[in-house]
Design a protein around this motif. Structure first.
Motif, PDB file in Angstrom:
ATOM      1  N   GLU A  24       0.828  -1.204   0.000  1.00 16.64           N
ATOM      2  CA  GLU A  24       0.000   0.000   0.000  1.00 16.64           C
ATOM      3  C   GLU A  24       0.865   1.259   0.000  1.00 16.64           C
ATOM      4  OE1 GLU A  24      -2.526  -0.337   3.365  1.00 16.64           O
ATOM      5  OE2 GLU A  24      -3.682  -2.032   2.571  1.00 16.64           O
ATOM      6  N   ASP A  25       1.940   1.240   0.788  1.00 14.09           N
ATOM      7  CA  ASP A  25       2.828   2.402   0.849  1.00 14.09           C
ATOM      8  C   ASP A  25       3.484   2.652  -0.507  1.00 14.09           C
ATOM      9  OD1 ASP A  25       2.178   2.658   3.490  1.00 14.09           O
ATOM     10  OD2 ASP A  25       3.994   1.672   4.248  1.00 14.09           O
ATOM     11  N   ILE A  26       3.945   1.580  -1.145  1.00 15.58           N
ATOM     12  CA  ILE A  26       4.621   1.722  -2.434  1.00 15.58           C
ATOM     13  C   ILE A  26       3.640   2.180  -3.508  1.00 15.58           C
ATOM     14  CG2 ILE A  26       5.718   0.405  -4.295  1.00 15.58           C
ATOM     15  CD1 ILE A  26       7.302  -1.076  -2.214  1.00 15.58           C
ATOM     16  N   LEU A  27       2.431   1.625  -3.512  1.00 19.06           N
ATOM     17  CA  LEU A  27       1.433   2.048  -4.493  1.00 19.06           C
ATOM     18  C   LEU A  27       1.081   3.518  -4.309  1.00 19.06           C
ATOM     19  CD1 LEU A  27      -0.959  -1.041  -4.552  1.00 19.06           C
ATOM     20  CD2 LEU A  27       0.602  -0.287  -6.348  1.00 19.06           C
ATOM     21  N   SER A  28       1.072   3.960  -3.060  1.00 17.89           N
ATOM     22  CA  SER A  28       0.809   5.372  -2.794  1.00 17.89           C
ATOM     23  C   SER A  28       1.912   6.246  -3.387  1.00 17.89           C
ATOM     24  CB  SER A  28       0.702   5.604  -1.282  1.00 17.89           C
ATOM     25  OG  SER A  28       0.534   6.975  -0.995  1.00 17.89           O
ATOM     26  N   GLU A  29       3.179   5.810  -3.216  1.00 17.13           N
ATOM     27  CA  GLU A  29       4.300   6.554  -3.800  1.00 17.13           C
ATOM     28  C   GLU A  29       4.225   6.556  -5.321  1.00 17.13           C
ATOM     29  OE1 GLU A  29       8.321   6.486  -2.242  1.00 17.13           O
ATOM     30  OE2 GLU A  29       7.665   5.075  -0.710  1.00 17.13           O
ATOM     31  N   ILE A  30       3.859   5.413  -5.903  1.00 19.42           N
ATOM     32  CA  ILE A  30       3.729   5.333  -7.362  1.00 19.42           C
ATOM     33  C   ILE A  30       2.674   6.310  -7.864  1.00 19.42           C
ATOM     34  CG2 ILE A  30       2.949   3.847  -9.256  1.00 19.42           C
ATOM     35  CD1 ILE A  30       4.340   1.523  -7.875  1.00 19.42           C
ATOM     36  N   ASN A  31       1.540   6.360  -7.179  1.00 26.94           N
ATOM     37  CA  ASN A  31       0.468   7.270  -7.590  1.00 26.94           C
ATOM     38  C   ASN A  31       0.908   8.730  -7.491  1.00 26.94           C
ATOM     39  OD1 ASN A  31      -1.338   5.204  -8.154  1.00 26.94           O
ATOM     40  ND2 ASN A  31      -2.157   5.148  -6.073  1.00 26.94           N
ATOM     41  N   LYS A  32       1.682   9.043  -6.438  1.00 26.69           N
ATOM     42  CA  LYS A  32       2.184  10.415  -6.303  1.00 26.69           C
ATOM     43  C   LYS A  32       3.113  10.779  -7.450  1.00 26.69           C
ATOM     44  CE  LYS A  32       1.899  10.617  -1.235  1.00 26.69           C
ATOM     45  NZ  LYS A  32       2.684  10.688   0.025  1.00 26.69           N
ATOM     46  N   LEU A  33       3.985   9.835  -7.823  1.00 27.28           N
ATOM     47  CA  LEU A  33       4.899  10.081  -8.938  1.00 27.28           C
ATOM     48  C   LEU A  33       4.142  10.225 -10.257  1.00 27.28           C
ATOM     49  CD1 LEU A  33       8.164   7.990  -8.448  1.00 27.28           C
ATOM     50  CD2 LEU A  33       7.968  10.437  -8.891  1.00 27.28           C
ATOM     51  N   HIS A  34       3.103   9.407 -10.430  1.00 24.19           N
ATOM     52  CA  HIS A  34       2.285   9.511 -11.634  1.00 24.19           C
ATOM     53  C   HIS A  34       1.684  10.909 -11.752  1.00 24.19           C
ATOM     54  CE1 HIS A  34       1.477   4.914 -12.211  1.00 24.19           C
ATOM     55  NE2 HIS A  34       2.694   5.265 -12.529  1.00 24.19           N
ATOM     56  N   LYS A  35       1.127  11.398 -10.649  1.00 25.85           N
ATOM     57  CA  LYS A  35       0.516  12.730 -10.662  1.00 25.85           C
ATOM     58  C   LYS A  35       1.563  13.802 -10.957  1.00 25.85           C
ATOM     59  CE  LYS A  35      -3.234  11.581  -7.452  1.00 25.85           C
ATOM     60  NZ  LYS A  35      -3.846  11.844  -6.125  1.00 25.85           N
ATOM     61  N   LYS A  36       2.751  13.631 -10.382  1.00 26.06           N
ATOM     62  CA  LYS A  36       3.820  14.598 -10.611  1.00 26.06           C
ATOM     63  C   LYS A  36       4.211  14.639 -12.073  1.00 26.06           C
ATOM     64  CE  LYS A  36       8.726  15.362  -9.601  1.00 26.06           C
ATOM     65  NZ  LYS A  36       9.914  14.850  -8.862  1.00 26.06           N
ATOM     66  N   LEU A  37       4.379  13.462 -12.673  1.00 23.89           N
ATOM     67  CA  LEU A  37       4.800  13.397 -14.071  1.00 23.89           C
ATOM     68  C   LEU A  37       3.698  13.859 -15.018  1.00 23.89           C
ATOM     69  CD1 LEU A  37       6.742  10.005 -14.034  1.00 23.89           C
ATOM     70  CD2 LEU A  37       7.694  12.307 -14.067  1.00 23.89           C
ATOM     71  N   GLN A  38       2.448  13.610 -14.639  1.00 24.37           N
ATOM     72  CA  GLN A  38       1.348  14.086 -15.467  1.00 24.37           C
ATOM     73  C   GLN A  38       1.243  15.605 -15.429  1.00 24.37           C
ATOM     74  OE1 GLN A  38      -2.023  11.966 -13.920  1.00 24.37           O
ATOM     75  NE2 GLN A  38      -1.507  10.049 -14.966  1.00 24.37           N
ATOM     76  N   ALA A  39       1.485  16.180 -14.260  1.00 25.24           N
ATOM     77  CA  ALA A  39       1.377  17.631 -14.102  1.00 25.24           C
ATOM     78  C   ALA A  39       2.569  18.365 -14.708  1.00 25.24           C
ATOM     79  CB  ALA A  39       1.243  17.980 -12.624  1.00 25.24           C
ATOM     80  N   THR A  40       3.776  17.795 -14.525  1.00 16.83           N
ATOM     81  CA  THR A  40       4.998  18.454 -15.022  1.00 16.83           C
ATOM     82  C   THR A  40       5.880  17.435 -15.728  1.00 16.83           C
ATOM     83  OG1 THR A  40       6.042  18.114 -12.864  1.00 16.83           O
ATOM     84  CG2 THR A  40       4.977  20.259 -13.254  1.00 16.83           C
ATOM     85  N   PRO A  41       5.512  16.966 -16.917  1.00 21.99           N
ATOM     86  CA  PRO A  41       6.309  15.954 -17.616  1.00 21.99           C
ATOM     87  C   PRO A  41       7.708  16.426 -17.974  1.00 21.99           C
ATOM     88  CG  PRO A  41       4.613  16.868 -19.059  1.00 21.99           C
ATOM     89  CD  PRO A  41       4.322  17.374 -17.681  1.00 21.99           C
TER      90      PRO A  41
END
Length: 271
Positions: A24-41
């Motif tokens: 769960e912790d790792i999936l949360s980090e993955i989702n945060k990175l996804h949002k970061k890359l989507q917002a500022t590729p």
């Protein structure tokens, strides 16, 4: 049901819960990175950004944990099956022979086929097999040991069927029972690959204050340490670490360790 069997099931259940929490912790980090890359590729093009390397590592960790979860689940199923009563007392068991075994074989074969066809599973097994000849960090002590002992070992073979590593401790310590090299068979959960020595980008950028597992200088043993400075800030390939229980003259000396000998600290590590 014997007490040792119950204790073993409870211990494996706790390990299952730990693995799920870490997932769960790792999936949360993955989702945060996804949002970061989507917002500022465009951030991935900036010098020193390690977003993609971090994402790759997290995906690898997620696959490792998924495999661990499956292994622990299978172990718990087998333990519970072995303790369940075969049927009411006095019930005839003549029909449980050929027909029952055939049904079991079909079920096992079907489950095995599904497992083999899972892309993530296949990819993870291939990644483990590719570690042959590589040095990795390995926990050589059992789960119920008083403390965890991690050593640098060399991968000799990975069995895709049993999902076990065969590894060689090439430099056993002076306190070993024998002076020769020692071999171990270890589950996937006991192995942590090191970053690639020729690819600094494969290393995680652990921030100051982060607890890690690192090779103590001059040895082949890994111990818990705290990051003082990372390699990127110092523009080198070394971490500056303070190892636990390494006190000298009332303080912890700061020791330099190459990035390729530093890995994440496993949750629940006992030292």
């Amino acid at each position: 049901m014997s007490s040792p069997d119950i204790v073993s099931i409870l211990e494996n259940s706790k390990e299952f819960d730990r693995v799920r929490k870490e997932q769960e912790d790792i999936l949360s980090e993955i989702n945060k990175l996804h949002k970061k890359l989507q917002a500022t590729p465009e951030v991935v093009e900036k010098p020193g950004d390690n977003s993609l390397a971090r994402l790759k590592f997290l995906y690898t960790q997620a696959k490792d944990l998924s495999e661990s979860e499956a292994s622990i689940s299978n172990l718990l199923i087998n333990q519970i099956d072995a303790l369940l009563p075969t049927g009411p007392q006095g019930q005839t068991r003549r029909r449980i022979g050929k027909e029952g075994n055939e049904q079991k074989r079909k079920r096992v074969k079907t489950e095995s086929d599904i497992s083999r066809l899972t892309p993530n599973m296949r990819s993870q097994l291939e990644a483990c097999a590719s570690l042959k000849g590589e040095q990795v960090a390995a926990r050589v002590t059992p789960r119920n040991a008083d403390k965890d002992e991690w050593f640098v070992v060399k991968v000799i073979h990975f069995d895709k069927e049993s999902k076990e590593f065969e590894v060689l401790d090439e430099e056993p310590g002076d306190d070993e029972e024998s002076s020769g090299q020692r071999q171990y068979k270890l589950p996937m959960a006991n192995i942590i690959p090191f970053p690639k020595s020729n690819d600094p980008s494969s290393a995680l950028d652990f921030p100051p204050g982060k607890h890690v597992l690192a090779v103590y200088p001059g040895t082949t043993a890994l111990y818990k340490a705290t990051v003082v400075q990372g390699p990127r800030r110092r523009k080198t390939e070394d971490y500056v670490l303070e190892f636990d229980d390494d006190e000298e003259d009332g303080s912890l000396p700061q020791r330099t360790v190459p990035f390729r000998k530093v890995v994440p600290l496993p949750e629940g590590h006992r030292q």
